[in-house]
Design a protein around this motif. Structure first.
Motif, PDB file in Angstrom:
ATOM      1  N   TYR A 291       0.856  -1.189   0.000  1.00 34.52           N
ATOM      2  CA  TYR A 291       0.000   0.000   0.000  1.00 34.52           C
ATOM      3  C   TYR A 291       0.892   1.240   0.000  1.00 34.52           C
ATOM      4  O   TYR A 291       2.000   1.214   0.546  1.00 34.52           O
ATOM      5  N   PRO A 292       0.421   2.339  -0.602  1.00 33.92           N
ATOM      6  CA  PRO A 292       1.247   3.553  -0.633  1.00 33.92           C
ATOM      7  C   PRO A 292       1.597   4.035   0.772  1.00 33.92           C
ATOM      8  O   PRO A 292       0.885   3.735   1.740  1.00 33.92           O
ATOM      9  N   GLU A 293       2.688   4.780   0.880  1.00 37.70           N
ATOM     10  CA  GLU A 293       3.119   5.349   2.152  1.00 37.70           C
ATOM     11  C   GLU A 293       1.962   6.078   2.817  1.00 37.70           C
ATOM     12  O   GLU A 293       1.274   6.886   2.193  1.00 37.70           O
ATOM     13  N   GLY A 294       1.731   5.805   4.104  1.00 37.27           N
ATOM     14  CA  GLY A 294       0.659   6.452   4.833  1.00 37.27           C
ATOM     15  C   GLY A 294      -0.652   5.703   4.814  1.00 37.27           C
ATOM     16  O   GLY A 294      -1.592   6.069   5.531  1.00 37.27           O
ATOM     17  N   GLU A 295      -0.740   4.652   4.003  1.00 37.71           N
ATOM     18  CA  GLU A 295      -1.973   3.863   3.928  1.00 37.71           C
ATOM     19  C   GLU A 295      -1.721   2.484   4.520  1.00 37.71           C
ATOM     20  O   GLU A 295      -0.737   1.817   4.185  1.00 37.71           O
ATOM     21  N   PHE A 296      -2.605   2.037   5.400  1.00 35.31           N
ATOM     22  CA  PHE A 296      -2.434   0.737   6.052  1.00 35.31           C
ATOM     23  C   PHE A 296      -3.325  -0.304   5.387  1.00 35.31           C
ATOM     24  O   PHE A 296      -4.455  -0.017   4.977  1.00 35.31           O
ATOM     25  N   GLY A 297      -2.816  -1.515   5.272  1.00 38.54           N
ATOM     26  CA  GLY A 297      -3.609  -2.613   4.746  1.00 38.54           C
ATOM     27  C   GLY A 297      -2.975  -3.939   5.138  1.00 38.54           C
ATOM     28  O   GLY A 297      -1.793  -4.003   5.492  1.00 38.54           O
ATOM     29  N   ILE A 298      -3.751  -4.996   5.068  1.00 42.05           N
ATOM     30  CA  ILE A 298      -3.247  -6.329   5.394  1.00 42.05           C
ATOM     31  C   ILE A 298      -3.137  -7.153   4.116  1.00 42.05           C
ATOM     32  O   ILE A 298      -3.645  -6.775   3.064  1.00 42.05           O
ATOM     33  N   GLY A 299      -2.480  -8.291   4.216  1.00 44.37           N
ATOM     34  CA  GLY A 299      -2.310  -9.154   3.057  1.00 44.37           C
ATOM     35  C   GLY A 299      -3.604  -9.845   2.662  1.00 44.37           C
ATOM     36  O   GLY A 299      -4.493 -10.059   3.487  1.00 44.37           O
ATOM     37  N   ASP A 300      -3.711 -10.185   1.391  1.00 46.07           N
ATOM     38  CA  ASP A 300      -4.846 -10.950   0.894  1.00 46.07           C
ATOM     39  C   ASP A 300      -4.364 -11.891  -0.198  1.00 46.07           C
ATOM     40  O   ASP A 300      -3.164 -12.083  -0.386  1.00 46.07           O
ATOM     41  N   ILE A 301      -5.285 -12.469  -0.946  1.00 45.98           N
ATOM     42  CA  ILE A 301      -4.926 -13.462  -1.960  1.00 45.98           C
ATOM     43  C   ILE A 301      -4.093 -12.858  -3.076  1.00 45.98           C
ATOM     44  O   ILE A 301      -3.299 -13.537  -3.722  1.00 45.98           O
ATOM     45  N   ASP A 302      -4.256 -11.557  -3.344  1.00 45.51           N
ATOM     46  CA  ASP A 302      -3.482 -10.882  -4.391  1.00 45.51           C
ATOM     47  C   ASP A 302      -2.065 -10.557  -3.939  1.00 45.51           C
ATOM     48  O   ASP A 302      -1.105 -10.690  -4.699  1.00 45.51           O
ATOM     49  N   SER A 303      -1.938 -10.125  -2.698  1.00 40.70           N
ATOM     50  CA  SER A 303      -0.658  -9.585  -2.227  1.00 40.70           C
ATOM     51  C   SER A 303       0.288 -10.634  -1.672  1.00 40.70           C
ATOM     52  O   SER A 303       1.502 -10.429  -1.655  1.00 40.70           O
ATOM     53  N   GLY A 304      -0.261 -11.769  -1.201  1.00 45.30           N
ATOM     54  CA  GLY A 304       0.569 -12.663  -0.414  1.00 45.30           C
ATOM     55  C   GLY A 304       0.847 -12.009   0.932  1.00 45.30           C
ATOM     56  O   GLY A 304       0.182 -11.043   1.320  1.00 45.30           O
ATOM     57  N   PRO A 305       1.844 -12.490   1.675  1.00 56.37           N
ATOM     58  CA  PRO A 305       2.125 -11.910   2.995  1.00 56.37           C
ATOM     59  C   PRO A 305       2.582 -10.457   2.888  1.00 56.37           C
ATOM     60  O   PRO A 305       3.329 -10.101   1.971  1.00 56.37           O
ATOM     61  N   VAL A 306       2.114  -9.632   3.822  1.00 58.41           N
ATOM     62  CA  VAL A 306       2.562  -8.244   3.934  1.00 58.41           C
ATOM     63  C   VAL A 306       3.217  -8.099   5.300  1.00 58.41           C
ATOM     64  O   VAL A 306       2.566  -8.223   6.333  1.00 58.41           O
ATOM     65  N   ILE A 307       4.528  -7.877   5.323  1.00 60.55           N
ATOM     66  CA  ILE A 307       5.300  -7.804   6.560  1.00 60.55           C
ATOM     67  C   ILE A 307       5.957  -6.435   6.657  1.00 60.55           C
ATOM     68  O   ILE A 307       6.730  -6.053   5.761  1.00 60.55           O
ATOM     69  N   TRP A 308       5.633  -5.716   7.731  1.00 58.40           N
ATOM     70  CA  TRP A 308       6.193  -4.386   7.953  1.00 58.40           C
ATOM     71  C   TRP A 308       5.877  -3.468   6.760  1.00 58.40           C
ATOM     72  O   TRP A 308       6.678  -2.639   6.377  1.00 58.40           O
ATOM     73  N   GLY A 309       4.714  -3.677   6.154  1.00 56.31           N
ATOM     74  CA  GLY A 309       4.272  -2.860   5.026  1.00 56.31           C
ATOM     75  C   GLY A 309       4.773  -3.328   3.675  1.00 56.31           C
ATOM     76  O   GLY A 309       4.304  -2.846   2.643  1.00 56.31           O
ATOM     77  N   ILE A 310       5.733  -4.255   3.653  1.00 59.08           N
ATOM     78  CA  ILE A 310       6.325  -4.736   2.402  1.00 59.08           C
ATOM     79  C   ILE A 310       5.548  -5.946   1.902  1.00 59.08           C
ATOM     80  O   ILE A 310       5.310  -6.900   2.642  1.00 59.08           O
ATOM     81  N   GLY A 311       5.134  -5.910   0.631  1.00 59.88           N
ATOM     82  CA  GLY A 311       4.352  -6.985   0.044  1.00 59.88           C
ATOM     83  C   GLY A 311       5.218  -8.087  -0.534  1.00 59.88           C
ATOM     84  O   GLY A 311       6.222  -7.802  -1.206  1.00 59.88           O
ATOM     85  N   GLY A 312       4.836  -9.336  -0.287  1.00 59.46           N
ATOM     86  CA  GLY A 312       5.597 -10.467  -0.820  1.00 59.46           C
ATOM     87  C   GLY A 312       5.551 -10.520  -2.334  1.00 59.46           C
ATOM     88  O   GLY A 312       6.591 -10.493  -3.003  1.00 59.46           O
ATOM     89  N   ALA A 313       4.348 -10.587  -2.911  1.00 60.73           N
ATOM     90  CA  ALA A 313       4.208 -10.643  -4.367  1.00 60.73           C
ATOM     91  C   ALA A 313       4.728  -9.373  -5.011  1.00 60.73           C
ATOM     92  O   ALA A 313       5.389  -9.409  -6.060  1.00 60.73           O
ATOM     93  N   ALA A 314       4.443  -8.215  -4.402  1.00 61.70           N
ATOM     94  CA  ALA A 314       4.885  -6.931  -4.959  1.00 61.70           C
ATOM     95  C   ALA A 314       6.405  -6.877  -5.078  1.00 61.70           C
ATOM     96  O   ALA A 314       6.949  -6.385  -6.080  1.00 61.70           O
ATOM     97  N   SER A 315       7.120  -7.391  -4.081  1.00 60.18           N
ATOM     98  CA  SER A 315       8.586  -7.326  -4.089  1.00 60.18           C
ATOM     99  C   SER A 315       9.193  -8.327  -5.051  1.00 60.18           C
ATOM    100  O   SER A 315      10.184  -8.025  -5.735  1.00 60.18           O
ATOM    101  N   VAL A 316       8.616  -9.532  -5.121  1.00 56.72           N
ATOM    102  CA  VAL A 316       9.148 -10.543  -6.047  1.00 56.72           C
ATOM    103  C   VAL A 316       8.996 -10.062  -7.486  1.00 56.72           C
ATOM    104  O   VAL A 316       9.959 -10.044  -8.264  1.00 56.72           O
ATOM    105  N   VAL A 317       7.784  -9.650  -7.865  1.00 56.66           N
ATOM    106  CA  VAL A 317       7.566  -9.174  -9.240  1.00 56.66           C
ATOM    107  C   VAL A 317       8.248  -7.824  -9.446  1.00 56.66           C
ATOM    108  O   VAL A 317       8.673  -7.486 -10.555  1.00 56.66           O
ATOM    109  N   GLY A 318       8.400  -7.056  -8.346  1.00 54.60           N
ATOM    110  CA  GLY A 318       9.121  -5.783  -8.428  1.00 54.60           C
ATOM    111  C   GLY A 318      10.556  -5.959  -8.877  1.00 54.60           C
ATOM    112  O   GLY A 318      11.132  -5.064  -9.514  1.00 54.60           O
TER     113      GLY A 318
END
Length: 410
Positions: A291-318
């Motif tokens: 989620y963008p800086e300042g916005e809070f959210g939890i992980g779901d089926i799209d994101s995979g695990p979200v730890i300390w704001g960092i997304g699993g799927a977002a970082s791998v594909v990133g």
């Protein structure tokens, strides 16, 4: 009881030091590149493909992933085929890897074109079977056609690819929204980006035909960007195409992998916004926020695990996004962080992550690693900073262990 607690706590601290040591070693990872007469082959990616090949052919990983979420079978097979394409696209036709890639892509096409793969999608949507199914299945078919010599291309494959492209272009011409639905009354822009990627592929494979349609699509998209970030939104209203949920890291990473093939200028603009709102660091290591800086959210089926704001799927594909856009140090930081925290392990001719318990994660990592080659400085800042944090943590643990056991001895 007190003594048992000390032993267990001491073991925890020792394991923590060992983990820090392991991660720091893996942060220096370099992929193994084999120079053959037919071209350069990334052996790490090849070993990942061989692990996935075993899981898909023998252990029915596609069916297992289908049980986890609705598109599991299609998604893991698609990523597997696209990784084979990336591995061999610059090799000579004489390479045995090239021949194996064609065989595996054909095997995947049989799977994704089956009634089983289509069963969860509706045939009656604006684009037959919806944007998700059409986008990924046609992308694989187009990549296969790109690999083959014109004389080796099947007439049936050409006919099907052209038909799908015509359906995608027809939707863009006739619809007010640029985003076709993937399910009834549900539309995700990332799915349509995959669809539109087929159109410049068609122009490259055959005659230029869809440049104007593609420009039309870009103009419609630009009118429906997320007002906070200026990026393509995560989900939209099915009829109007206007945002329902703003930009998120998981879909942004995927979108930014394919936009350069559609419109390089618009893609570069979107990438700059993507970096501004989603690229972040934790303990010196790069990561992509969900989620963008300042916005809070939890992980779901799209994101995979979200730890300390960092997304699993977002970082791998990133990782793939950063390599496509020549952000070498960030790409290496992401790649080597995945090696360390993902516990990359090679045994024989197979390589897996997280002990191979979730093959779709291996498929994402393989596809991310198969992007453009990346080079970086020998000791970039992200690695030095994490080494400092690790050293300070370890130095704090040693006196604690000494104090605990010295006092116990007395």
């Amino acid at each position: 009881m007190k003594q048992l607690f000390k032993i267990l706590f001491s073991l925890f601290l020792i394991l923590w030091i060992a983990l820090l040591l392991y991660v720091n070693i893996r942060l220096g990872f370099l992929p193994e590149l084999e120079i053959t007469p037919d071209g350069v082959v990334n052996q790490d990616v090849l070993h990942q493909l061989y692990f996935l090949k075993k899981e898909l052919h023998k252990n029915q990983a596609g069916e297992q992933m289908q049980q986890l979420y609705p598109e599991g079978l299609l998604f893991i097979n698609s990523l597997y085929a696209l990784t084979w394409y990336d591995l061999v696209k610059d090799l000579k036709y004489s390479s045995p890897y090239y021949k194996e890639a064609i065989q595996e892509i054909d095997w995947v096409l049989q799977r994704v074109q089956s009634d089983e793969a289509r069963s969860i999608f509706s045939e009656s949507l604006e684009i037959e079977y919806g944007a998700f199914y059409t986008g990924w299945s046609n992308l694989i078919l187009g990549r296969k056609l790109l690999l083959l010599k014109p004389v080796d291309r099947s007439a049936d494959d050409i006919r099907l690819f052209k038909s799908k492209c015509e359906h995608i272009a027809g939707f863009i011409k006739d619809s007010d929204t640029p985003f076709a639905t993937s399910y009834a009354n549900q539309a995700w822009p990332a799915d349509m980006v995959i669809c539109v990627t087929s159109l410049p592929m068609y122009d490259h494979l055959f005659e230029p035909k869809y440049q104007y349609v593609t420009r039309q699509w870009i103009k419609k998209v630009q009118q429906r960007l997320d007002t906070v970030t200026g990026l393509i939104p995560h989900s939209v209203h099915a009829q109007t195409g206007y945002p329902e949920e703003g930009a998120r890291g998981s879909s942004q990473s995927l979108i930014n992998c394919f936009l350069p093939e559609i419109d390089p200028v618009f893609a570069n603009n979107q990438f700059l916004h993507y970096k501004q709102f989603f690229l972040d660091r934790r303990l010196g290591l790069p990561g992509i926020r969900e989620y963008p800086e300042g916005e809070f959210g939890i992980g779901d089926i799209d994101s995979g695990p979200v730890i300390w704001g960092i997304g699993g799927a977002a970082s791998v594909v990133g990782l793939r996004v950063m390599s496509i856009h020549n952000e070498s140090d960030v790409a290496v930081g992401l790649r080597n962080s995945i090696e360390g925290f993902g516990a990359g392990w090679t045994s024989g001719d197979q390589k897996k992550y997280l002990f191979g318990v979730l093959p779709i994660a291996d498929a994402f990592i393989a596809w991310a690693n198969s992007g453009p080659a990346i080079k970086a400085s020998m000791l970039p800042d992200w690695r030095r900073d994490f080494l400092i944090y690790s050293t300070l943590t370890s130095l704090a643990i040693y006196p604690l262990l000494y104090w605990m056991w010295r006092k116990s001895t007395r």
